[in-house]
Design an enzyme around this catalytic site. Structure first.
Site, PDB file in Angstrom:
ATOM      1  N   ARG A 293      35.700 -20.139 -30.497  1.00 36.63           N
ATOM      2  CA  ARG A 293      36.198 -21.680 -30.031  1.00 36.63           C
ATOM      3  C   ARG A 293      37.556 -21.329 -30.533  1.00 36.63           C
ATOM      4  O   ARG A 293      38.624 -21.747 -29.548  1.00 36.63           O
ATOM      5  CB  ARG A 293      35.783 -22.615 -31.032  1.00 36.63           C
ATOM      6  CG  ARG A 293      34.485 -23.346 -30.263  1.00 36.63           C
ATOM      7  CD  ARG A 293      33.877 -24.839 -30.732  1.00 36.63           C
ATOM      8  NE  ARG A 293      32.549 -24.730 -30.474  1.00 36.63           N
ATOM      9  CZ  ARG A 293      31.721 -25.801 -31.134  1.00 36.63           C
ATOM     10  NH1 ARG A 293      31.756 -26.144 -31.802  1.00 36.63           N
ATOM     11  NH2 ARG A 293      30.696 -25.977 -29.937  1.00 36.63           N
ATOM     12  N   TYR A 437      32.861 -22.239 -22.173  1.00 35.49           N
ATOM     13  CA  TYR A 437      31.819 -22.386 -22.626  1.00 35.49           C
ATOM     14  C   TYR A 437      32.749 -21.873 -24.368  1.00 35.49           C
ATOM     15  O   TYR A 437      33.077 -22.501 -24.418  1.00 35.49           O
ATOM     16  CB  TYR A 437      31.610 -20.313 -22.604  1.00 35.49           C
ATOM     17  CG  TYR A 437      32.947 -19.364 -22.172  1.00 35.49           C
ATOM     18  CD1 TYR A 437      34.204 -19.752 -22.993  1.00 35.49           C
ATOM     19  CD2 TYR A 437      32.192 -18.511 -21.421  1.00 35.49           C
ATOM     20  CE1 TYR A 437      35.379 -18.872 -22.363  1.00 35.49           C
ATOM     21  CE2 TYR A 437      33.545 -17.802 -21.762  1.00 35.49           C
ATOM     22  CZ  TYR A 437      35.159 -17.670 -22.037  1.00 35.49           C
ATOM     23  OH  TYR A 437      35.901 -16.760 -22.236  1.00 35.49           O
ATOM     24  N   GLU A 438      31.488 -21.717 -25.278  1.00 30.75           N
ATOM     25  CA  GLU A 438      32.116 -21.727 -26.533  1.00 30.75           C
ATOM     26  C   GLU A 438      31.682 -23.831 -26.722  1.00 30.75           C
ATOM     27  O   GLU A 438      32.393 -23.724 -27.700  1.00 30.75           O
ATOM     28  CB  GLU A 438      33.191 -20.994 -27.087  1.00 30.75           C
ATOM     29  CG  GLU A 438      33.135 -20.383 -27.440  1.00 30.75           C
ATOM     30  CD  GLU A 438      31.693 -19.623 -27.571  1.00 30.75           C
ATOM     31  OE1 GLU A 438      30.895 -19.877 -28.348  1.00 30.75           O
ATOM     32  OE2 GLU A 438      31.408 -18.437 -27.203  1.00 30.75           O
ATOM     33  N   GLY A 439      31.358 -24.956 -26.003  1.00 31.99           N
ATOM     34  CA  GLY A 439      31.553 -26.222 -25.833  1.00 31.99           C
ATOM     35  C   GLY A 439      32.446 -26.359 -25.061  1.00 31.99           C
ATOM     36  O   GLY A 439      33.472 -25.781 -25.079  1.00 31.99           O
TER      37      GLY A 439
END
Length: 596
Positions: A293, A437-439
């Site tokens: 992140r 992406y990555e949350g």
């Protein structure tokens, strides 16, 4: 569109704002200013001369999947070989596995350069570093000895396999299974989607870190384990051994980052080994995810810097109309568009958001370094709490900034920005995934508010505000900065009050968590970056007062800080008013009434 690393600003951030040499002394890693500057200069050369020329073609050519094998765009293999041979892959790796152990405060600058030069190229190596971190921290000694050195060197790569068609954010829905075997390994079966670098032709082996369920696992996220599942099982001599039972079933056709292979990965009874404890996979994966992140935040920053550079170059060259106050270039058919106030507004917005994010990236990297490397346990714990608070802000805000600054770049070019020839529209397309992406950024906002702020009753948030307040109050002694200081003092008091207000509102009504979170993150980011801009202004004013031989650089830094607090920081007020609108107006409408 050419890219040149903003070395002067990077040196200002590292040396003058955050004292990177003192930081390295605290970590006892032996790096001095001369070494650091030499690394940055060589990194800038590599990014500009080797990586940046790949960007346009990678978008045009993309990746190809033929008979289960993925080929990357032309030039990627040679550039990656140079990346490995020159030691860039091992830059952050642990020393005991032939890594160089560079702190994040330095490596983040290089990684920003790579993101700006070609995001697609950087994606392949980025997740490997996260996989190394997870394996080094949670893997058995046998697994580490078999795989880590080759991954640290970049000879082998790593992936993170979480997402499934039915399980994205909600990993409780995950279905991939791991069946124990008599030899202590596991047979892993299932399909994963959106796997960056799941198959490629850059490395001799690909080491997948896969989330899966054991047969007796409890339901939900408490029943997820993490497994190492290599493309080729490591042989006793350290070379790739037998091919494992896994394959790339398809490549996704995407809006951007077309030079990065985004794969559907099928695991058909593939041999794997448990990392960490059974049913503790999510905790192990979060070691990797927090790094990922932060890296995605740097992707947003890199895109923003590239878009600013492109916009600035065009604004200096493009001739259109005369300045409102009269001709600036009377010998030419028209004035360069940089003379127009609205163009200045866009360029300064790009500049101050990009440079402000660079300050916050360095501050966050410093916390990540101290979390693992400070000699004092109490300092490590303090840095860990601070990093946890900052990571969702960095990921969400930086990637929102990347998209905004790229969009401003398109606007600066006018109609030329909308066509492929100039490269600006590619930056806008490439940056869009970073918000997902990555949350997704909405998930980052929930993480910030629910887990970090509500989780400790805003204690760590208050500690961050206290730290910023010390710097802001100290700046009050500089008369030239008094207006900025007063504005920031008011904002910090407001932020503290808002934190208390938000905690109380969310405790009264849990719906407020989802209703307030995005605006609260944005508000926090603008004020936090404002505090860091003031610290930068203090350093710039001190340099001018001391009679620097670079007055233009420091004067511009002060003017940029002035623009930020006058024209960008006021955005925080809108987010404050918006979150105060409450959850009721979001939830009152019946679902059936959304459309007729």
């Amino acid at each position: 569109m050419k890219y040149q690393a903003p070395l002067r600003d990077m040196r200002f951030v590292l040396h003058e704002v955050f004292d990177v040499s003192g930081h390295c002394a605290r970590l006892n890693n032996g790096l001095d200013r001369e070494t650091i500057d030499g690394v940055l200069e060589e990194a800038a050369r590599f990014a500009a001369e080797v990586v940046a020329p790949l960007n346009r073609n990678s978008d045009e050519q993309g990746c190809q999947l033929i008979d289960g094998h993925v080929t990357t765009p032309q030039g990627f293999r040679d550039a990656y070989r140079q990346y490995v041979d020159n030691g860039w892959a091992s830059m952050t790796g642990p020393l005991e596995f032939a890594g160089q152990g560079f702190p994040q405060l330095i490596s983040a600058s290089f990684h920003e350069m790579l993101m700006a030069a070609s995001l697609s190229f950087r994606i392949y190596s980025g997740l490997t570093e996260g996989a190394v971190l997870a394996l080094h921290r949670h893997g058995s000694e046998v697994l580490k000895q078999a795989y880590l050195e080759k991954m640290v060197s970049g000879e082998w790569s790593g992936t993170m396999c979480l997402t499934e068609p039915q399980a994205g954010t909600d990993l409780a829905l995950l279905r991939t299974r791991a069946q124990p075997q008599a030899d202590g390994s596991y047979q892993v079966s299932g399909s994963k989607i959106f796997i960056s670098g799941g198959e490629q032709d850059l490395t001799a082996n690909i080491v997948h870190l896969v989330l899966a369920r054991l047969p007796d696992a409890p339901a939900g996220v408490k029943g997820i384990s993490l497994f190492l599942v290599p493309k080729f099982i490591a042989a006793a001599d350290g070379t790739p051994g037998p091919r494992n039972s896994l394959s790339c079933g398809a490549l996704e056709h995407k809006m951007g980052i077309k030079g990065a292979s985004t794969c559907v990965m099928n695991f058909d009874g593939a041999q794997g080994w448990l990392i960490g404890e059974a049913n503790q996979g999510l905790a192990c994966m979060f070691t990797m995810m927090n790094d990922a992140r932060f890296q995605v935040g740097l992707q947003g920053l890199g895109i923003a810097e590239a878009a600013f550079q492109g916009g600035l170059a065009y604004a200096r060259e493009r001739l259109q109309s005369r300045a409102i106050s009269g001709p600036v270039a009377p010998d030419k058919s028209a004035d360069p568009i940089i003379v127009h106030p609205d163009v200045r507004r866009m360029l300064l917005t790009q500049k101050t958001l990009s440079e402000g994010c660079r300050l916050l990236a360095a501050y966050t990297a410093l916390q990540l370094d101290l979390e693992h490397g400070d000699p004092q346990p109490e300092a490590r714990q303090k840095a860990s709490r601070r990093a946890a608070l900052l990571i969702p802000i960095v990921k969400a805000f930086f990637t929102d900034v990347g998209q905004e600054v790229a969009s401003l770049g398109v606007q600066l070019y006018g109609g030329h920005g909308y066509i492929r020839e100039w490269g600006m529209e590619q930056l806008m397309r490439d940056s869009r995934i970073t918000q997902l992406y990555e949350g997704t950024n909405g998930i980052q906002a929930l993480d910030l508010l629910r887990r970090k702020v509500l989780g400790d009753g805003a204690t760590e948030l208050g500690a961050l505000i206290d730290e910023l307040a010390v710097h802001v109050d100290a700046a009050g002694s500089q008369a030239a900065l008094r207006q900025m200081v007063e504005a920031m003092q008011q904002r910090l008091a407001e932020w503290r009050e808002l934190g208390t207000e938000v905690v109380e509102a969310c405790r009264r009504d849990v719906q407020e968590i989802g209703a307030m979170s995005v605006d609260f993150l944005a508000y926090s980011a603008y004020v936090l970056v404002g505090g860091l801009w003031l610290q930068a202004a203090v350093r710039a004013q001190a340099a001018l007062d001391a009679g620097t031989d670079e007055p233009g650089f420091y004067r511009a830094k002060l003017q940029a800080a002035d623009f930020y607090w006058r024209r960008v920081l006021p955005r925080a007020s809108g987010h404050r008013e918006s979150l105060r609108g409450g959850a009721h107006c979001l939830m009152a409408m019946d679902e059936a009434d959304f459309a007729f």
